[in-house]
Design a protein around this motif. Structure first.
Motif, PDB file in Angstrom:
ATOM      1  N   ILE A   1     -22.908  59.317 -11.480  1.00 45.67           N
ATOM      2  CA  ILE A   1     -21.711  58.636 -10.751  1.00 45.67           C
ATOM      3  C   ILE A   1     -22.023  57.218 -10.471  1.00 45.67           C
ATOM      4  CG2 ILE A   1     -20.736  58.706  -8.489  1.00 45.67           C
ATOM      5  CD1 ILE A   1     -21.966  61.610  -8.042  1.00 45.67           C
ATOM      6  N   ILE A   2     -20.859  56.524 -11.020  1.00 45.17           N
ATOM      7  CA  ILE A   2     -20.664  55.129 -10.771  1.00 45.17           C
ATOM      8  C   ILE A   2     -19.917  54.833  -9.550  1.00 45.17           C
ATOM      9  CG2 ILE A   2     -20.183  52.914 -11.820  1.00 45.17           C
ATOM     10  CD1 ILE A   2     -20.316  54.549 -14.646  1.00 45.17           C
ATOM     11  N   PRO A   3     -20.383  54.367  -8.623  1.00 44.36           N
ATOM     12  CA  PRO A   3     -19.461  53.909  -7.218  1.00 44.36           C
ATOM     13  C   PRO A   3     -18.449  52.882  -7.687  1.00 44.36           C
ATOM     14  CG  PRO A   3     -21.765  54.163  -6.497  1.00 44.36           C
ATOM     15  CD  PRO A   3     -21.805  54.327  -8.152  1.00 44.36           C
ATOM     16  N   VAL A   4     -17.464  52.621  -7.156  1.00 45.49           N
ATOM     17  CA  VAL A   4     -16.470  51.320  -7.352  1.00 45.49           C
ATOM     18  C   VAL A   4     -16.996  50.366  -6.509  1.00 45.49           C
ATOM     19  CG1 VAL A   4     -14.467  52.952  -7.709  1.00 45.49           C
ATOM     20  CG2 VAL A   4     -15.012  52.309  -5.473  1.00 45.49           C
ATOM     21  N   SER A   5     -16.707  49.225  -7.044  1.00 43.04           N
ATOM     22  CA  SER A   5     -17.071  47.970  -6.573  1.00 43.04           C
ATOM     23  C   SER A   5     -16.650  47.863  -4.918  1.00 43.04           C
ATOM     24  CB  SER A   5     -16.981  46.612  -7.367  1.00 43.04           C
ATOM     25  OG  SER A   5     -15.527  46.770  -7.505  1.00 43.04           O
ATOM     26  N   ASN A   6     -15.376  48.089  -4.675  1.00 47.23           N
ATOM     27  CA  ASN A   6     -15.084  47.893  -3.398  1.00 47.23           C
ATOM     28  C   ASN A   6     -15.269  49.024  -2.575  1.00 47.23           C
ATOM     29  OD1 ASN A   6     -13.401  49.578  -4.530  1.00 47.23           O
ATOM     30  ND2 ASN A   6     -11.344  48.553  -3.658  1.00 47.23           N
ATOM     31  N   GLU A   7     -16.238  49.848  -2.766  1.00 41.21           N
ATOM     32  CA  GLU A   7     -16.610  51.156  -1.741  1.00 41.21           C
ATOM     33  C   GLU A   7     -16.965  50.691  -0.522  1.00 41.21           C
ATOM     34  OE1 GLU A   7     -16.679  54.298  -0.171  1.00 41.21           O
ATOM     35  OE2 GLU A   7     -15.943  54.454  -2.349  1.00 41.21           O
ATOM     36  N   THR A   8     -16.658  51.132   0.729  1.00 40.86           N
ATOM     37  CA  THR A   8     -17.039  50.833   1.932  1.00 40.86           C
ATOM     38  C   THR A   8     -18.280  51.724   2.396  1.00 40.86           C
ATOM     39  OG1 THR A   8     -15.378  52.157   3.064  1.00 40.86           O
ATOM     40  CG2 THR A   8     -15.082  49.798   2.804  1.00 40.86           C
TER      41      THR A   8
END
Length: 72
Positions: A17-24
């Motif tokens: 899983i690759i989290p998105v860069s703007n994930e809070t």
């Protein structure tokens, strides 16, 4: 984000899983939500994932390495 979440599917293949860069949410929060229920996972630095995707379907991980948590 420079982290990846690795887990092994029930058929034995490795998923990342690759989290998105703007994930809070934290990486652990993402893993608990997105890794299928009951499957163990490990959070690693992106540098630990091979950039050579030629044999990506042959990637393996030992169950004993999946020590960071379990999907909800």
């Amino acid at each position: 984000m420079d982290k990846r979440i690795i887990y092994k599917k029930s058929d034995g293949t490795v998923s990342i899983i690759i989290p998105v860069s703007n994930e809070t949410r934290t990486v652990d929060e993402i893993a608990k939500k997105d890794v299928p229920t009951g499957l163990s996972y490990k959070i690693v630095d992106v540098s630990e994932i091979s950039s050579d995707r030629t044999f990506r379907n042959a990637w393996t991980i030992d169950d004993s390495e999946l020590t960071d948590g379990v999907g909800d």
